[in-house]
Design an enzyme around this catalytic site. Sequence first.
Site, PDB file in Angstrom:
ATOM      1  N   GLU A  37      -7.661  -6.356  32.275  1.00 18.17           N
ATOM      2  CA  GLU A  37      -6.600  -7.309  31.944  1.00 18.17           C
ATOM      3  C   GLU A  37      -7.178  -8.699  31.714  1.00 18.17           C
ATOM      4  OE1 GLU A  37      -2.518  -9.357  33.684  1.00 18.17           O
ATOM      5  OE2 GLU A  37      -3.512  -7.794  34.860  1.00 18.17           O
ATOM      6  N   GLY A  38      -6.815  -9.297  30.588  1.00 13.00           N
ATOM      7  CA  GLY A  38      -7.198 -10.672  30.326  1.00 13.00           C
ATOM      8  C   GLY A  38      -6.310 -11.647  31.082  1.00 13.00           C
ATOM      9  N   ALA A  39      -6.439 -12.925  30.756  1.00 19.57           N
ATOM     10  CA  ALA A  39      -5.618 -13.970  31.384  1.00 19.57           C
ATOM     11  C   ALA A  39      -4.905 -14.751  30.292  1.00 19.57           C
ATOM     12  CB  ALA A  39      -6.489 -14.899  32.231  1.00 19.57           C
ATOM     13  N   GLY A  40      -3.587 -14.849  30.375  1.00 15.16           N
ATOM     14  CA  GLY A  40      -2.841 -15.574  29.367  1.00 15.16           C
ATOM     15  C   GLY A  40      -2.940 -14.913  28.007  1.00 15.16           C
TER      16      GLY A  40
ATOM     17  N   LYS B  73      -9.560  -7.090  36.640  1.00 17.26           N
ATOM     18  CA  LYS B  73      -9.184  -8.406  36.123  1.00 17.26           C
ATOM     19  C   LYS B  73     -10.422  -9.287  36.280  1.00 17.26           C
ATOM     20  CE  LYS B  73      -5.985 -11.863  35.397  1.00 17.26           C
ATOM     21  NZ  LYS B  73      -4.791 -11.901  34.550  1.00 17.26           N
TER      22      LYS B  73
ATOM     23  N   VAL C 225      12.217  -3.930  34.504  1.00 16.38           N
ATOM     24  CA  VAL C 225      12.364  -2.876  35.508  1.00 16.38           C
ATOM     25  C   VAL C 225      12.989  -3.453  36.777  1.00 16.38           C
ATOM     26  CG1 VAL C 225      11.153  -1.146  36.885  1.00 16.38           C
ATOM     27  CG2 VAL C 225      10.358  -1.693  34.566  1.00 16.38           C
TER      28      VAL C 225
ATOM     29  N   PRO D 142      11.212  -1.809  29.237  1.00 16.09           N
ATOM     30  CA  PRO D 142      12.350  -2.661  29.606  1.00 16.09           C
ATOM     31  C   PRO D 142      12.064  -3.399  30.913  1.00 16.09           C
ATOM     32  CG  PRO D 142      13.042  -0.392  29.126  1.00 16.09           C
ATOM     33  CD  PRO D 142      11.558  -0.383  29.253  1.00 16.09           C
TER      34      PRO D 142
ATOM     35  N   THR E  67       0.671  -7.922  33.218  1.00 14.19           N
ATOM     36  CA  THR E  67       0.215  -7.362  34.492  1.00 14.19           C
ATOM     37  C   THR E  67       1.043  -6.141  34.874  1.00 14.19           C
ATOM     38  OG1 THR E  67      -0.606  -9.512  35.263  1.00 14.19           O
ATOM     39  CG2 THR E  67      -0.173  -7.843  36.938  1.00 14.19           C
ATOM     40  N   VAL E  68       2.346  -6.225  34.663  1.00 14.06           N
ATOM     41  CA  VAL E  68       3.209  -5.073  34.952  1.00 14.06           C
ATOM     42  C   VAL E  68       2.853  -3.918  34.023  1.00 14.06           C
ATOM     43  CG1 VAL E  68       5.589  -4.231  34.947  1.00 14.06           C
ATOM     44  CG2 VAL E  68       5.065  -6.497  35.869  1.00 14.06           C
TER      45      VAL E  68
END
Length: 208
Positions: free
Chosen positions: A101-104, A34, A187, A185, A18-19
Amino acid sequence: MRGPTFVVTGTDTDVGKTVFAAALAGALGAQYWKPVQAGLDPRSDAQTVATLSGLSPEKIVPEAYRLTTPCSPHRAAAIDGVTIELDRLLLPHHDGPLVVEGAGGVLVPITHNLLFADLFARWAVPVVLVARTTLGTINHSLLSIEALRQRAVPILGVAFVGEAQADSEATIARIGGVRRLGRLPLVDPLDAPTLAAMFAAQFDLDDF
């Protein structure tokens, strides 16, 4: 639809996708979607992306399904008494780039007979696999790559999240036959300006 579409998936849950999706969407000025959100407390992934990407509200496409329980979507839907319909999971029409974005992980069930990797195969758009750099990542990453390849899902590359582990990152890219796109990295502080600066320093937008 017009403009490139990228799917962000992960080797597991809580790997940082997600980030990463927020950073990528912000850098591209993309819309974000999503399709299935499972778990709304303390906030949804779309709300996190809205905070971290710097995107305007109209760039955040509403979820097709908002499920209350943080678990596999097939189970979360059953708990909520919801039937997930495939025709609601078509890619939305969009102008400009779209980050989905998928899930898991890639083999998480959406329904009892549909996995996220199956949905990605239907979409036939490039996938970015997000992998943590901690112990176990080689196995998880190569299994995820293999599952995607078995379904002829195009893999754009792997984006790592965490502290540098040069050997693990190189091994995954070499054995998996995929590009290492970069490494985000951890954040701190995790806010939109810091995340944007870190993404710009670690990734090349020409790869997307």
